[in-house]
Design a protein around this motif. Structure first.
Motif, mmCIF file in Angstrom:
data_model
loop_
_atom_site.group_PDB
_atom_site.id
_atom_site.type_symbol
_atom_site.label_atom_id
_atom_site.label_comp_id
_atom_site.label_asym_id
_atom_site.label_seq_id
_atom_site.Cartn_x
_atom_site.Cartn_y
_atom_site.Cartn_z
ATOM 1 N N GLU A 59 40.640 34.466 44.216
ATOM 2 C CA GLU A 59 40.761 33.901 45.560
ATOM 3 C C GLU A 59 41.372 34.918 46.512
ATOM 4 N N LYS A 60 42.380 35.621 46.043
ATOM 5 C CA LYS A 60 43.046 36.615 46.884
ATOM 6 C C LYS A 60 42.082 37.740 47.252
ATOM 7 N N THR A 62 38.748 37.730 47.324
ATOM 8 C CA THR A 62 37.698 37.289 48.247
ATOM 9 C C THR A 62 38.256 37.019 49.641
ATOM 10 N N SER A 63 39.485 36.535 49.703
ATOM 11 C CA SER A 63 40.123 36.308 51.003
ATOM 12 C C SER A 63 40.388 37.637 51.712
ATOM 13 N N GLU A 67 38.779 39.677 55.375
ATOM 14 C CA GLU A 67 39.814 39.797 56.406
ATOM 15 C C GLU A 67 39.358 40.601 57.614
#
Length: 158
Positions: A59-60, A62-63, A67
């Protein structure tokens, strides 16, 4: 006569939970409790807890990858990462750079990048939130003339 020990299937997953990781609010780890067996002393079920860190690091990654228009996952000591940074600089693009060797969860991010399809963990280049690849893919795109059109919306120089 004492109570017989309960019959327990060893290795059976009995609990799956999630919890917030203190370093990154909003990201969770998937955990499971696996039955190890029954304690002969206390006659109670013993568990082995296993936490899968990949869920929150995926998740981190892909986030972070979405950005900014151009995102580079790098290691500060990687010469290929440096070459890609210089290429982008010469093309007038300033990527968002995440040095995973300086991130406390960097090793988990490396695993997440590999699961996303990166040959090596770094450099991993995302353009427009999509994985382009590593050095080979970026250089091949550049030599074939395909990289510049992808970077056009993100260029700061004319």
């Amino acid at each position: 006569m004492g109570n017989p020990a309960p019959t327990i299937d060893e290795g059976r997953v009995v609990v799956i939970c999630t919890y917030d990781h203190s370093s990154f609010a909003g990201f969770t780890r998937a955990c499971q409790r696996v039955i190890k067996g029954v304690s002969p002393v206390t006659n109670s079920v013993q568990y082995r807890e296993h936490c899968e860190p990949g869920s929150f690091s995926m998740e981190k990654v892909t986030s972070l990858a979405s950005e900014k228009g151009v995102v580079l996952f790098s290691k500060s000591s990687c010469c290929m990462c440096y070459a890609v940074k210089i290429l982008f600089q010469e093309l007038g693009v300033t990527p968002m750079v995440h040095e995973i060797d300086q991130d406390p969860e960097g090793w988990e991010m490396e695993k997440a990048l590999k699961r996303l399809g990166c040959n090596g963990p770094v450099p991993a280049i995302f353009i427009g939130g999509k994985l382009v690849g590593s050095t080979n893919e970026v250089m091949s795109l550049h030599l074939s003339g395909g990289l510049l059109p992808m970077l056009k919306p993100y260029q700061t120089l004319c």
